[in-house]
Write a protein that holds these residues in place. Structure first.
Motif, PDB file in Angstrom:
ATOM      1  N   LEU A 217      -5.937  51.027  50.948  1.00 23.76           N
ATOM      2  CA  LEU A 217      -5.494  50.588  52.088  1.00 23.76           C
ATOM      3  C   LEU A 217      -4.058  49.717  52.094  1.00 23.76           C
ATOM      4  N   GLN A 218      -3.313  50.390  51.185  1.00 26.32           N
ATOM      5  CA  GLN A 218      -1.952  49.709  50.781  1.00 26.32           C
ATOM      6  C   GLN A 218      -1.237  49.480  52.243  1.00 26.32           C
ATOM      7  N   GLY A 219      -1.225  50.416  53.155  1.00 28.67           N
ATOM      8  CA  GLY A 219      -0.322  50.417  54.330  1.00 28.67           C
ATOM      9  C   GLY A 219      -1.176  49.133  55.275  1.00 28.67           C
ATOM     10  N   SER A 220      -2.261  49.123  55.238  1.00 33.44           N
ATOM     11  CA  SER A 220      -3.129  48.399  56.118  1.00 33.44           C
ATOM     12  C   SER A 220      -2.995  46.925  55.697  1.00 33.44           C
ATOM     13  N   LEU A 221      -3.190  46.676  54.336  1.00 34.95           N
ATOM     14  CA  LEU A 221      -2.832  45.593  53.652  1.00 34.95           C
ATOM     15  C   LEU A 221      -1.318  44.933  54.024  1.00 34.95           C
ATOM     16  N   GLY A 222      -0.328  45.862  53.926  1.00 35.92           N
ATOM     17  CA  GLY A 222       1.001  45.397  54.264  1.00 35.92           C
ATOM     18  C   GLY A 222       1.007  45.094  55.652  1.00 35.92           C
ATOM     19  N   ASN A 223       0.259  45.776  56.531  1.00 36.27           N
ATOM     20  CA  ASN A 223       0.696  45.291  57.952  1.00 36.27           C
ATOM     21  C   ASN A 223      -0.267  44.056  58.138  1.00 36.27           C
ATOM     22  N   PHE A 224      -1.082  43.828  57.540  1.00 34.36           N
ATOM     23  CA  PHE A 224      -1.827  42.551  57.713  1.00 34.36           C
ATOM     24  C   PHE A 224      -1.074  41.381  57.020  1.00 34.36           C
ATOM     25  N   ALA A 225      -0.562  41.448  55.809  1.00 39.64           N
ATOM     26  CA  ALA A 225       0.439  40.557  55.431  1.00 39.64           C
ATOM     27  C   ALA A 225       1.434  40.250  56.491  1.00 39.64           C
ATOM     28  N   GLY A 226       1.827  41.468  56.914  1.00 38.63           N
ATOM     29  CA  GLY A 226       3.244  41.165  57.982  1.00 38.63           C
ATOM     30  C   GLY A 226       2.787  40.568  59.250  1.00 38.63           C
ATOM     31  N   GLY A 227       1.601  40.634  59.552  1.00 38.60           N
ATOM     32  CA  GLY A 227       0.846  40.064  60.659  1.00 38.60           C
ATOM     33  C   GLY A 227       0.743  38.574  60.489  1.00 38.60           C
TER      34      GLY A 227
ATOM     35  N   LYS B  95       6.461  51.251  79.489  1.00 41.95           N
ATOM     36  CA  LYS B  95       5.572  51.960  78.467  1.00 41.95           C
ATOM     37  C   LYS B  95       5.088  50.916  77.418  1.00 41.95           C
ATOM     38  N   GLU B  96       3.942  51.284  76.806  1.00 50.88           N
ATOM     39  CA  GLU B  96       3.624  50.389  75.550  1.00 50.88           C
ATOM     40  C   GLU B  96       3.919  50.917  74.385  1.00 50.88           C
ATOM     41  N   ILE B  97       4.656  49.681  73.684  1.00 48.01           N
ATOM     42  CA  ILE B  97       5.124  50.015  72.360  1.00 48.01           C
ATOM     43  C   ILE B  97       4.325  49.360  71.399  1.00 48.01           C
ATOM     44  N   ILE B  98       3.724  50.126  70.518  1.00 48.79           N
ATOM     45  CA  ILE B  98       2.962  49.646  69.263  1.00 48.79           C
ATOM     46  C   ILE B  98       3.756  49.808  68.013  1.00 48.79           C
ATOM     47  N   ILE B  99       4.283  48.391  67.335  1.00 47.30           N
ATOM     48  CA  ILE B  99       4.835  48.634  66.158  1.00 47.30           C
ATOM     49  C   ILE B  99       3.987  47.831  64.942  1.00 47.30           C
ATOM     50  N   PRO B 100       3.820  48.659  63.975  1.00 45.35           N
ATOM     51  CA  PRO B 100       3.093  47.969  62.917  1.00 45.35           C
ATOM     52  C   PRO B 100       3.861  46.814  62.183  1.00 45.35           C
ATOM     53  N   ASN B 101       2.977  45.648  61.912  1.00 49.02           N
ATOM     54  CA  ASN B 101       3.727  44.228  61.309  1.00 49.02           C
ATOM     55  C   ASN B 101       4.127  44.761  60.291  1.00 49.02           C
ATOM     56  N   GLY B 102       3.808  45.134  59.124  1.00 48.99           N
ATOM     57  CA  GLY B 102       4.666  45.381  58.093  1.00 48.99           C
ATOM     58  C   GLY B 102       6.133  45.890  58.325  1.00 48.99           C
ATOM     59  N   ALA B 103       6.223  46.980  58.982  1.00 48.11           N
ATOM     60  CA  ALA B 103       7.677  47.426  59.283  1.00 48.11           C
ATOM     61  C   ALA B 103       8.299  46.234  60.196  1.00 48.11           C
ATOM     62  N   LEU B 104       7.586  45.585  61.103  1.00 44.38           N
ATOM     63  CA  LEU B 104       8.131  44.508  62.008  1.00 44.38           C
ATOM     64  C   LEU B 104       8.814  43.356  61.184  1.00 44.38           C
ATOM     65  N   SER B 105       7.906  42.994  60.332  1.00 39.87           N
ATOM     66  CA  SER B 105       8.282  41.724  59.510  1.00 39.87           C
ATOM     67  C   SER B 105       9.187  41.950  58.411  1.00 39.87           C
TER      68      SER B 105
END
Length: 276
Positions: free
Chosen positions: A107-117, A157-167
């Protein structure tokens, strides 16, 4: 003493007392550890919740972190209980560590998004309702979740951005300062009078009800282009009025220039013919 080694057929009173003394005290100790440990966990979680509330953590982040913290403390308490009862916990802890590592790798990608969130919710570069530009998208922040942030785009339109990339990327927040500058470039003919043109353009800006006085709007000669004199027209407005001011000023400028007889030139193309 191992239960498997006990011969119940030859079980006398002395052995019974030894068994009760050895295992009874362990069970009583485990019960006491569970009661006291549970009380300590509740106290820690209660104090942590108060600290998070005072620090204005997002509600979703509070719930997630408290649940994560609660499960971690409970697992630690269970391991302590097993150790008190004489169950070897070294291998048990190793299994948990190995499982945690495997899950982390998967879950590397998911953990990165969690940390970004978590970073977004702590440092708050934007909040719900802000107009932001990030990852090539522009929209109003609708939801800030643990793994993703949802925006409502300008075309609804709804835009969903992963928090890892966003942060980890650039974020432009158009709402933070409260006001925005509208950047327009207006070209007029070389035959037009510069002072008259500036007056006409400035009148359009100052007469618009949503163009604010501070900062004051400006009109300046930007460049002498190939077929036009270009003016930098810069009105200021509240962030929520940006597109209203943009579109209405463009329309009003065209009407005002036409009424003043100032030409907006068409692009010119010069063809050169050589005689044979």
């Amino acid at each position: 003493m191992d239960l498997a080694e006990i011969d119940f057929q030859s079980f006398d009173s002395s052995k019974l007392m030894d068994f009760i003394t050895e295992y009874g005290l362990k069970v009583i100790g485990a019960i006491l550890i569970w009661i006291i440990g549970s009380w300590i966990i509740k106290s820690i979680l209660k104090a942590t919740r108060k600290i998070m509330s005072k620090s204005n953590y997002e509600e979703s982040l509070q719930k997630f972190l408290l649940n994560l913290f609660s499960w971690g403390l409970k697992i630690l308490l269970i391991i302590t209980l097993l150790g008190t009862l004489g169950v070897p916990t070294t291998s048990f802890a190793a299994i948990i560590a190995a499982a945690g590592l495997a899950v982390g790798m998967a879950l590397q990608g998911s953990l990165g998004n969690f940390a970004g969130g978590v970073l977004i919710m702590i440092f708050k570069p934007f909040k719900i309702g802000d107009l932001i530009e990030a990852q090539g998208e522009i929209g109003v922040v609708k939801h800030i979740e643990i793994f993703t942030t949802k925006l409502t785009g300008l075309s609804n339109k709804e835009i969903i951005i992963p928090n890892g990339a966003l942060s980890n990327g650039n974020i432009i927040n158009y709402t933070t300062e409260g006001t925005r500058r509208v950047d327009l470039v207006i070209g007029v003919s070389y035959d037009a009078d510069i002072k008259q043109t500036k007056e006409v353009l400035m009148n359009v800006l100052t007469s618009h009800p949503k163009v604010i006085d501070t900062p004051a709007p400006t009109v300046n000669v930007l460049e002498l282009a190939d077929s036009s004199v270009n003016f930098a027209v810069r009105p200021w407005c509240n962030a929520e009025d940006y597109w209203t001011v943009y579109f209405e000023c463009v329309e009003n400028i065209k009407l005002a220039l036409d009424a003043a007889g100032i030409e907006i030139p068409y692009p010119h193309q010069v063809e050169i013919h050589k005689n044979a």
